[in-house]
Enzyme design. Structure first.
Site, short mmCIF file in Angstrom:
data_model
loop_
_atom_site.label_atom_id
_atom_site.label_comp_id
_atom_site.label_asym_id
_atom_site.label_seq_id
_atom_site.Cartn_x
_atom_site.Cartn_y
_atom_site.Cartn_z
N HIS A 263 0.83 -1.21 0.00
CA HIS A 263 0.00 0.00 0.00
C HIS A 263 0.86 1.25 0.00
CE1 HIS A 263 0.02 1.08 4.41
NE2 HIS A 263 0.05 -0.22 4.61
N GLU A 307 -5.27 1.96 2.07
CA GLU A 307 -5.24 0.75 2.89
C GLU A 307 -5.54 1.10 4.34
OE1 GLU A 307 -3.48 -2.47 5.48
OE2 GLU A 307 -3.14 -0.34 5.49
N GLU A 308 -4.93 2.19 4.78
CA GLU A 308 -5.07 2.57 6.19
C GLU A 308 -6.50 2.97 6.54
OE1 GLU A 308 -2.86 1.89 8.19
OE2 GLU A 308 -0.86 2.16 7.37
N ASP A 336 3.48 -5.83 3.50
CA ASP A 336 3.06 -4.70 4.32
C ASP A 336 3.87 -4.72 5.61
OD1 ASP A 336 1.73 -2.64 5.52
OD2 ASP A 336 -0.25 -3.60 5.51
N HIS A 434 2.60 3.51 13.30
CA HIS A 434 1.60 4.58 13.20
C HIS A 434 1.97 5.82 14.00
CE1 HIS A 434 -1.92 1.96 11.51
NE2 HIS A 434 -0.85 2.00 10.75
ZN LIG Z 1 0.38 -1.17 6.35
#
Ligand SMILES: [Zn+2]
Length: 503
Positions: A263, A307-308, A336, A434
């Site tokens: 992604h 994707e997130e 990923d 994140h």
């Molecule tokens: Zn990811």
């Protein structure tokens, strides 16, 4: 897809019309069939880091300093990928597939009770709220039934235990009962609840999440103290315009496609260089090096948007394929987070030996290919959950065999893993997961190199041999009812990386 397909068909027809030329393509081409070790050797750590720096500098050149879907930083990422592919001449036909959808661009929350601040996370797609000193009410059970919300909930901030039904269901019931907002407390000791309403939702109360320990403390305190909460939630939800990028190799059998994906977007907190800059550049550098070779199977690379926000880009792409087109995909490989600093050397559990979810025929063989790859380097490895919580989810749900490599996200490293892979026990596999700190310095170079060469190995093995010895695709009719049921369960899973907890 349709545009690209019909264009290449027309070109093919035009070439065949020229005397003597049609039969010469592509088998008499001067470039060699892809060779495994050569392709692996060609994927270098220097080139991978150059791509990583390129993604980071693009993110940092924008006000958001991130690559969140639809942002300037993300658009620059897409431009970087397409320009790198364009530099390879006509080796790939590149499709930029537009995608539009609502995503949360920004979220902030402040939550305090009786003047004490609590660490909290906003629920994705929460409405905004500004609440000053309202009573905190405790919702009994888990708040999945209307009966759990008594008249006392009205005009309060309702504290609700996580579990059993979706955040959106609970927040809808709470709002209907007159709650001003809701706070979910965790049902496991994994930090604050990172929930999502799963999209823009009407009729939900504004929501945030706190930890299990804080939730238990507040419930205990409520038995002998009057609790007064203040809460501010600010989210920015925008309809964004973005795109998937799909590159299709010139050579190889179009009815036997090897598909690789990663992604292209990050979360808003930072540039996302491990998540998923690492997968993005791992397949990009493999695509670049592959252009020196011919393949016997067609190879497609996909860089998925959003994707997130919930696998939205890959889900959209798969939804545009016909059943016939899906059946031509022999294998989808997903990458990923392949450079986590406190890594494990993982491969998706396609044979179900660890987690019990067996993929469509071929998934097991692919897991074994990666196991043998690690073993050939004398490295330990471990299976990771094959639950569809990244961009392979939509492919898996459509019956496509899947596999992939995985260095880990927010799983806590066990002492057993430390014995196998080194690193630090008791902290998560990517401590910057994140976070703003997910930048170039967050990458583990060893892990990035091993996994990127693993991508090259898989490409050379499958596309070089035209999937020799690999299980044929099962026709959709042959898929068992159980698999179809499992497919539905998989589709409902949250993305691995985004706001991972719908219930
Ligand atoms: Zn990811």
């Amino acid at each position: 897809m349709q545009t690209t397909r019909s264009l290449s068909l027309r070109l093919g027809a035009a070439l065949l019309a020229l005397p003597g030329l049609g039969a010469a393509l592509p088998s008499n081409c001067s470039i060699p069939i892809v060779r495994d070790q050569e392709l692996q050797d060609a994927v270098t750590i220097e080139a991978l880091y150059a791509h990583a720096e390129a993604l980071q500098s693009r993110a940092y050149s924008t006000p958001g300093r991130n690559r969140v879907t639809g942002s300037e930083g993300h658009n620059l990422t897409i431009e970087y990928i397409t320009s790198q592919l364009a530099a390879l001449g006509d080796y790939y036909s590149v499709e930029v597939q537009p995608w539009t959808g609502a995503t949360q661009q920004f979220g902030e929350i402040a939550f305090s009770v009786n003047g004490v601040e609590y660490e909290a996370a906003d629920v994705e797609f929460s409405p905004n709220a500004t609440i000053s000193e309202a009573p905190l009410s405790i919702v009994p059970n888990v708040g999945c039934e209307a009966a759990d919300f008594t008249a006392e909930v009205a005009d309060t901030v309702a504290l609700i235990h996580r579990g059993s039904c979706t955040f959106a269901q609970k927040a809808t019931l709470a709002r209907a009962a007159g709650a001003l907002a809701v706070i979910f407390w965790n049902n496991e000791p994994a930090g604050v609840v990172q929930g999502t309403y799963g999209g823009v939702a009407e009729g939900v109360a504004a929501g945030g999440g706190i930890s299990q320990a804080d939730g238990e403390a507040l419930v205990a305190l409520s038995s002998n103290t009057t609790l007064t909460a203040s809460l501010t939630i600010t989210t920015v939800i925008e309809t964004v315009f973005s795109a998937n990028v799909i590159a299709t190799s010139k050579y190889g059998d179009p009815d036997n496609i090897l598909f690789l994906g990663a992604h292209s977007d990050s979360v808003s907190a930072g540039p996302g260089i491990n998540d998923d800059g690492s997968g993005t550049i791992g397949i990009l550098e493999t695509a670049i090096q592959l252009s020196k070779y011919r393949t016997r199977s067609k190879v497609k690379f996909g860089w998925w948007t959003a994707e997130e926000a919930g696998l939205l880009g890959s889900e959209y792409y798969v939804s545009t394929l016909t059943e016939e087109e899906l059946l031509k995909i022999r294998l989808y490989l997903n990458f990923d987070m392949i450079a986590s600093p406190n890594f494990i050397l993982g491969h998706y559990d396609g044979d179900g030996s660890e987690f019990g979810e067996v993929g469509p025929a071929g998934s097991a063989e692919t897991e074994h290919l990666f196991e043998e790859y690690y073993e050939s380097l004398g490295l330990n490895h471990t299976a990771t959950e094959f639950n569809g919580r990244s961009d392979y989810g939509p492919f898996l749900a459509s019956g496509v065999p899947c596999g992939g490599l995985d260095a880990g996200a927010d799983e806590v490293k066990t002492p057993e893993w430390v014995e196998m892979f080194g690193g630090t026990a008791g902290i998560i596999l990517d401590p910057n997961y994140h976070q703003a700190g997910d930048n170039v310095d967050n990458l583990n170079p060893f892990c990035l190199e091993v996994m990127s060469k693993g991508i090259a190995h898989a490409v050379a093995t499958y596309a070089g041999s035209a999937f020799a010895g690999y299980p044929p695709r099962e026709s959709p009719e042959k898929r068992s009812v159980e698999q179809k049921l499992q497919k539905k369960t998989t589709l409902r899973q949250p993305p691995h990386n985004a706001f991972p907890v719908p219930i």
